[in-house]
Design an enzyme around this catalytic site. Structure first.
Site, PDB file in Angstrom:
ATOM      1  N   ASP A 201       0.866  -1.164   0.000  1.00 44.65           N
ATOM      2  CA  ASP A 201       0.000   0.000   0.000  1.00 44.65           C
ATOM      3  C   ASP A 201       0.913   1.227   0.000  1.00 44.65           C
ATOM      4  O   ASP A 201       2.105   1.132   0.284  1.00 44.65           O
ATOM      5  CB  ASP A 201      -0.878  -0.043   1.260  1.00 44.65           C
ATOM      6  N   ASP A 203      -0.303   5.018   0.946  1.00 42.71           N
ATOM      7  CA  ASP A 203      -0.596   5.978   2.010  1.00 42.71           C
ATOM      8  C   ASP A 203      -0.442   5.336   3.385  1.00 42.71           C
ATOM      9  O   ASP A 203      -1.004   4.265   3.658  1.00 42.71           O
ATOM     10  CB  ASP A 203      -2.019   6.516   1.865  1.00 42.71           C
TER      11      ASP A 203
END
Length: 415
Positions: A201, A203
């Site tokens: 991922d 963020d």
């Protein structure tokens, strides 16, 4: 030498063959290992097993060898002569020696083998005792322990046999949470060091920020967007609906804000080291994000990532429209992209690693061979294979069995 010319193995004795366990202790210095085996060579023994550990300058060297044949000793007792010679050699080196008689090789390890990696900051004796007791409670035996790293966290690995990986994981996960340490349990085998794919991922994982909040700050609606983002990451809101609602607030922003946001993005401590080390060791690395290609494309170029996929902010006539284009990268989309990346990379899903922090990462974490919750929300920590709760992304390397020395060697090579 062809296979047909290889002589029968004589260094792996049956259970009835006499063997000697020779143990040497003392201050480490060059030449000890060579000296011991030169001493043993006079008795024509076969080496069955060797273990050597050096801790703070003190060596423990263990050699399992076949007992000498009768008549090889000068005193008439071959074993007695060997014992005396080894003790004399050890004394001359200011070392201690212990020799234990027995039969055969080491007892066979139990079925089911796993690597249990423990990360502590610090790693206490109480924690180590609790983890070891929990392993024993599952029927597992600790065959070997060694240190992977001493900073930025202490990382040690237990090689465990006699317990299934899934059972170990189910027992150790709640124990680790209670102790406040991170524990990863992975199956042993060649695939652990096979070429892998790591997908992250973006963020709050690869970077410290939530990109949509950076955009929102320029639009004057940061607090409102942050509240919706937090609820979505906790799994309280549908991700796609929350994405559309937040992006709509960005409508009318000048497209020049994209470059400003790119400059504001902060990599997570250890992110660059993680990616460079993985790449140096032959891994392929990708990112999937519920954020935006306007940022992930720049990260892909900067870090040399093999794969990247995210949502795309629509820009018309130099302005953000408040909409996204194309398929939405949501919870299901991230898992789908992991499968796609793995297929393109030629890597089985069992040899993939996924790293994320939010509820929309859960499908991806559970699809991968190893899912790592990185400083994640409680719902994610509870569902992932393992969790890392220190602020250094490169600690994930230790879960893969990569030592700090290998990390530093890769960094030196890269420069």
């Amino acid at each position: 030498m062809s296979a047909s010319q290889i002589p029968p193995a004589t260094a792996v004795p049956g259970d009835d063959v006499p063997t000697l366990l020779v143990k040497i202790f003392g201050k480490d210095r060059p030449g000890i290992t060579a000296g011991l085996f030169e001493t043993l060579a006079a008795y024509s023994v076969d080496v069955v097993d060797i273990e050597q550990v050096v801790t703070r300058g003190r060596i423990t060297l263990c050699a399992l060898v076949t007992a000498p044949s009768p008549g090889q000793g000068s005193t008439g007792s071959a074993e007695g002569d060997l014992r005396a010679t080894v003790h004399n050699w050890a004394e001359s080196m200011n070392l201690q020696a212990e020799i234990i008689s027995g039969r055969g090789d080491n007892r066979p390890r139990g079925t089911g083998r796993s690597h249990v990696t423990v990360l502590g900051h610090p790693l206490t004796a109480e924690t180590t005792a609790a983890i070891a007791a929990a392993i024993t409670a599952t029927g597992g035996n600790i065959d070997r322990i060694f240190r992977l790293a001493k900073y930025p966290v202490t990382a040690v690995e237990f090689a465990v046999s006699g317990a299934e990986t899934a059972s170990l994981r189910s027992v150790l996960a709640p124990e680790a949470a209670q102790l406040g340490v991170d524990v990863a349990v992975v199956a042993a085998g060649l695939q652990r060091r096979a070429q892998r794919l790591v997908v992250m991922d973006v963020d709050s994982t690869l970077i410290q920020d939530e990109v949509i909040e950076l955009f929102a700050a320029h639009a004057g609606c940061e607090a409102e967007v942050a509240e919706v983002t937090a609820a979505a990451m906790r799994g309280e809101l549908d991700f796609e609906q929350s994405l559309h609602a937040r992006v709509e607030l960005l409508g009318g922003l000048d497209a020049s804000v994209v470059e400003a946001v790119r400059k504001e993005v902060r990599l997570t401590p250890g992110a660059r080291t993680l990616v460079r080390t993985l790449k140096r060791l032959g891994y392929q690395v990708g990112v999937v994000s519920g954020g935006f290609t306007q940022v992930t494309d720049a990260l892909q170029e900067e870090l040399g990532l093999d794969f990247a996929s995210a949502n795309t902010l629509e820009i018309v006539d130099g302005k953000l429209t408040g909409r996204v284009t194309g398929d939405i990268v949501d919870r299901a989309g991230k898992a789908r992209l992991l499968r796609s990346f793995a297929q393109q990379a030629g890597v089985p899903l069992a040899q993939t690693v996924a790293i994320g922090d939010g509820a929309n990462d859960l499908d991806m974490l559970n699809t991968a061979g190893l899912g790592v919750a990185f400083n994640a929300k409680p719902v994610v920590r509870e569902a992932a294979h393992t969790a890392v709760n220190v602020p250094f992304l490169d600690t994930v390397l230790y879960l893969l069995g990569i030592t700090r020395e290998e990390v530093e060697a890769a960094e030196t090579h890269v420069g």
